[in-house]
Design an enzyme around this catalytic site. Structure first.
Site, short mmCIF file in Angstrom:
data_model
loop_
_atom_site.label_atom_id
_atom_site.label_comp_id
_atom_site.label_asym_id
_atom_site.label_seq_id
_atom_site.Cartn_x
_atom_site.Cartn_y
_atom_site.Cartn_z
N LEU A 15 0.81 -1.23 0.00
CA LEU A 15 0.00 0.00 0.00
C LEU A 15 0.84 1.27 0.00
O LEU A 15 0.46 2.28 0.57
CB LEU A 15 -0.98 -0.03 1.18
CG LEU A 15 -1.95 -1.22 1.17
CD1 LEU A 15 -2.79 -1.24 2.45
CD2 LEU A 15 -2.85 -1.20 -0.06
N GLY A 19 0.26 1.32 -4.93
CA GLY A 19 -0.69 0.31 -4.46
C GLY A 19 -1.94 0.94 -3.87
O GLY A 19 -3.07 0.52 -4.18
N GLN A 80 7.73 -3.30 -4.37
CA GLN A 80 8.95 -3.06 -5.15
C GLN A 80 9.38 -4.33 -5.88
O GLN A 80 9.42 -5.41 -5.27
CB GLN A 80 10.05 -2.65 -4.19
CG GLN A 80 11.21 -2.01 -4.89
CD GLN A 80 11.44 -0.61 -4.35
OE1 GLN A 80 11.57 -0.45 -3.15
NE2 GLN A 80 11.46 0.37 -5.22
N ALA A 81 9.68 -4.19 -7.17
CA ALA A 81 10.09 -5.36 -7.96
C ALA A 81 11.32 -6.00 -7.33
O ALA A 81 12.15 -5.33 -6.74
CB ALA A 81 10.39 -4.93 -9.40
N SER A 133 0.97 1.46 -16.43
CA SER A 133 1.62 2.74 -16.70
C SER A 133 0.71 3.92 -16.38
O SER A 133 -0.50 3.83 -16.53
CB SER A 133 2.04 2.84 -18.17
OG SER A 133 2.61 4.10 -18.41
N LYS A 187 5.33 -3.65 -21.47
CA LYS A 187 5.52 -2.47 -20.60
C LYS A 187 6.97 -1.99 -20.68
O LYS A 187 7.24 -0.78 -20.68
CB LYS A 187 5.16 -2.82 -19.14
CG LYS A 187 5.48 -1.72 -18.13
CD LYS A 187 4.74 -0.43 -18.44
CE LYS A 187 4.75 0.63 -17.37
NZ LYS A 187 5.99 1.10 -16.82
N HIS A 190 7.28 -0.07 -23.77
CA HIS A 190 6.62 1.22 -23.52
C HIS A 190 7.62 2.17 -22.87
O HIS A 190 7.77 3.33 -23.27
CB HIS A 190 5.39 1.03 -22.63
CG HIS A 190 4.87 2.31 -22.03
ND1 HIS A 190 5.47 2.91 -20.93
CD2 HIS A 190 3.83 3.11 -22.37
CE1 HIS A 190 4.83 4.02 -20.63
NE2 HIS A 190 3.82 4.17 -21.49
N ASN A 191 8.30 1.69 -21.85
CA ASN A 191 9.25 2.56 -21.15
C ASN A 191 10.43 2.94 -22.03
O ASN A 191 10.90 4.08 -21.97
CB ASN A 191 9.75 1.88 -19.87
CG ASN A 191 8.73 1.98 -18.75
OD1 ASN A 191 7.53 2.05 -19.00
ND2 ASN A 191 9.19 1.96 -17.52
N GLU A 194 9.21 5.59 -24.14
CA GLU A 194 9.10 6.77 -23.26
C GLU A 194 10.45 7.49 -23.16
O GLU A 194 10.54 8.71 -23.28
CB GLU A 194 8.60 6.28 -21.90
CG GLU A 194 8.65 7.28 -20.75
CD GLU A 194 8.28 6.60 -19.42
OE1 GLU A 194 7.22 5.96 -19.35
OE2 GLU A 194 9.06 6.70 -18.46
N LYS A 265 15.69 4.15 -13.72
CA LYS A 265 15.50 3.00 -12.82
C LYS A 265 15.76 1.68 -13.53
O LYS A 265 15.64 0.63 -12.93
CB LYS A 265 14.10 3.03 -12.24
CG LYS A 265 13.88 4.20 -11.31
CD LYS A 265 12.74 3.95 -10.35
CE LYS A 265 12.25 5.27 -9.79
NZ LYS A 265 11.48 6.03 -10.81
C1 6PG Z 1 5.01 4.59 -16.35
C2 6PG Z 1 6.44 4.97 -16.17
C3 6PG Z 1 6.97 4.46 -14.89
C4 6PG Z 1 8.26 5.12 -14.55
C5 6PG Z 1 9.48 4.33 -14.80
C6 6PG Z 1 10.58 4.97 -15.60
O1 6PG Z 1 4.76 3.96 -17.37
O2 6PG Z 1 4.18 4.94 -15.52
O3 6PG Z 1 7.20 4.43 -17.22
O4 6PG Z 1 7.01 3.07 -14.96
O5 6PG Z 1 8.31 6.42 -14.52
O6 6PG Z 1 9.89 3.96 -13.55
O7 6PG Z 1 11.41 5.68 -14.79
P1 6PG Z 1 12.92 5.99 -14.98
O8 6PG Z 1 12.99 7.15 -15.90
O9 6PG Z 1 13.34 6.34 -13.58
O10 6PG Z 1 13.64 4.78 -15.48
#
Ligand code: 6PG
Length: 482
Positions: A15, A19, A80-81, A133, A187, A190-191, A194, A265
């Site tokens: 939580l 969460g 946390q993963a 996300s 995912k 996706h990142n 991003e 991350k």
């Molecule tokens: C999302 C984001 C989220 C996050 C990552 C990337 O989809 O909501 O991608 O997962 O912001 O942790 O963060 P970093 O830039 O720290 O790698």
């Protein structure tokens, strides 16, 4: 075991912000009763007192939590993963029964998800890795959700996730991505996208500031204007907000008081590592990861700054410079997304997932960090022809890139002459050119390989595999068995 009534159709373990926001989102939707559990009960109590309206079914022990879930029991883990996830999975697996569903909603590495799923599958319990996300706000108001796992688990899980997902053009931003690790794989991509998108936007900002001589507030206006056109996206929108922000302590633009060393991350790095393994060029994502790494090497930056006496003269921007940058940004963005989808296609093939690219594009239209109008165009392209070799050949994107091409080249050339680093823009353009030219110097690389290692080559004019006797009389021999 506790004898409490199993009233909750869904439970959340963990939580912290993500969460508890997800739990609140679930509780706010018609038909959901949400069980909650956290390792430290004080956090659970805090959530209960802050949000009595949610009607959470709270438990102090994992046994009570499991007993409060109606069958098939469905629990989403939001911790946390890593080790924390494994500990909770272990506790649930001990108590769950065949047909129950454990969802890992963290940013897990998809290889871990595949391993966990295969470990848990023999128990008859479904293990689902779900990419979520949208950050904290998304979790609370509507994220984009990318669940993997079995099709059977999705029958129970699908409607629950659809109840909390963002809605884009009337459709919930959730789909069953594929089996086992498919959700976390998508995912991850996706990142990666991003990262690429953020880097390209940052380069556009740098150009408008350095070459365009605009101040952050004026650049914020440019981004806000761009957000009304084809570049419309969440990342462009928040960029305008960040650029408009003024530091209350100093009165300076916020962007000027932030240390210019970007953190991460790890999901961008995973994307590139896996793309390398899959043999998929994702230069846009790679450059974005490396750009963050370069920024975070102050010793190297300072060393070079010390020895550099003069920097190139910044080129003069003409009236259409901002429009050129917008076009370069758009074309580079098309490349980054094309590369990301190529990685999805390769991953799906390698890991045996039946991923529908058009559905992925659609669930990214809302809730997630890369949400944008643009994804409608990608969905249309794959909907029309799921087998296109690259998004760059889809008529809409081919036209968009052709329209922006001259501007794109001008911007990359101006950046090089002005000494503005644009690894994203220039690698995207080089990638495009690599696809567009008739002949690549790869032929020479093949010659070099054959010279020093007898690695052989193929010819353009006849079938077969050949080697030239470089250290002998330099005649060519055909190599049988290739
Ligand atoms: C999302 C984001 C989220 C996050 C990552 C990337 O989809 O909501 O991608 O997962 O912001 O942790 O963060 P970093 O830039 O720290 O790698």
């Amino acid at each position: 075991m506790d004898t409490r009534t199993a009233t909750a159709n869904i439970g959340v373990v963990g939580l912290a912000v993500m969460g508890s926001n997800l739990a609140r989102n679930l509780a706010s939707r018609e038909g959901n009763t949400v069980a909650v559990y956290n390792r430290t009960y004080a956090r659970t109590e805090e959530l209960l007192s802050e949000h009595p309206e949610a009607g959470f079914v709270a438990s102090e022990t994992i046994d009570d939590f499991v007993a409060s879930l109606a069958k098939p029991r469905t629990a989403i883990i939001m911790v946390q993963a890593g080790a924390g996830t494994d500990a909770v999975i272990g506790q649930l697996v001990e108590r769950f029964e065949p047909g129950d569903i454990i969802v890992d909603g963290g940013n897990a590495n998809f290889h871990d998800t595949i391993a966990r799923e295969s470990r848990i599958a023999p128990t008859g319990i479904h293990f689902v890795g779900a990419g979520i996300s949208g950050g904290e706000e998304g979790a609370l108001h509507g994220p984009s959700i990318m669940p993997g796992g079995s099709a059977e688990s999705y029958e129970t899980l699908g409607p629950i996730l659809a109840s909390i997902a963002a809605v884009a053009e009337g459709e919930p931003c959730v789909t069953h991505v594929g089996t086992d690790g498919a959700g976390h794989f998508v995912k991850m991509i996706h990142n990666g996208i991003e990262y690429a998108d953020m880097q390209l936007i940052a380069e556009a900002y740098d150009l408008l500031r350095t070459v365009g001589s605009l101040q952050p507030a004026a650049i914020a206006d440019v981004f806000a204007r761009w957000n009304e056109g084809p570049l419309e996206s969440y990342l462009i929108e928040i960029t305008a907000e960040v650029l408009r922000q003024v530091d209350p302590a100093t009165g300076r633009p916020f962007v000027d008081i932030v240390l210019d060393q970007a953190g991460s991350k790890g999901t961008g790095v995973w994307t590139v590592q896996n793309a390398l393994d899959l043999g998929v060029p994702v230069g846009g994502i790679g450059e974005a990861v490396f750009a963050r790494a370069v920024s975070s090497k102050p010793a190297q930056r300072e060393a070079v700054q010390r020895i550099v006496n003069s920097r190139p003269t910044v080129q003069e921007a003409d009236a259409s410079f901002a429009d050129d940058v917008a076009k370069a940004l758009y074309a580079s963005k098309v490349v980054a997304y094309a590369q990301g989808f190529d990685a999805i296609i390769a991953g799906a093939e390698k890991y045996g997932w039946d991923i529908h690219k058009d559905r992925i594009a659609k669930i990214w239209r809302g809730g997630c960090i890369i949400r944008a109008q643009f994804l409608n165009r990608i969905a249309e392209a794959y909907d029309e022809n799921p087998d296109i070799a690259t998004l760059l050949e889809a008529p809409y994107f081919a036209q968009a890139v052709a329209d922006g091409e001259a501007a794109w080249r001008r911007v990359v050339a101006t950046s090089a002459l002005s000494g503005v680093p644009v690894p994203g823009f220039s690698s995207a353009l080089s990638y495009y050119d690599s696809l567009a030219v008739k002949r690549l110097p790869a032929a020479l690389v093949q010659g070099q390989r054959d010279f020093f290692g007898a690695h052989t080559y193929k010819r353009v004019d006849k079938p077969g595999t050949f080697h030239t006797l470089w250290s002998g009389d330099r005649t060519e021999v055909e190599v049988p068995g290739h």
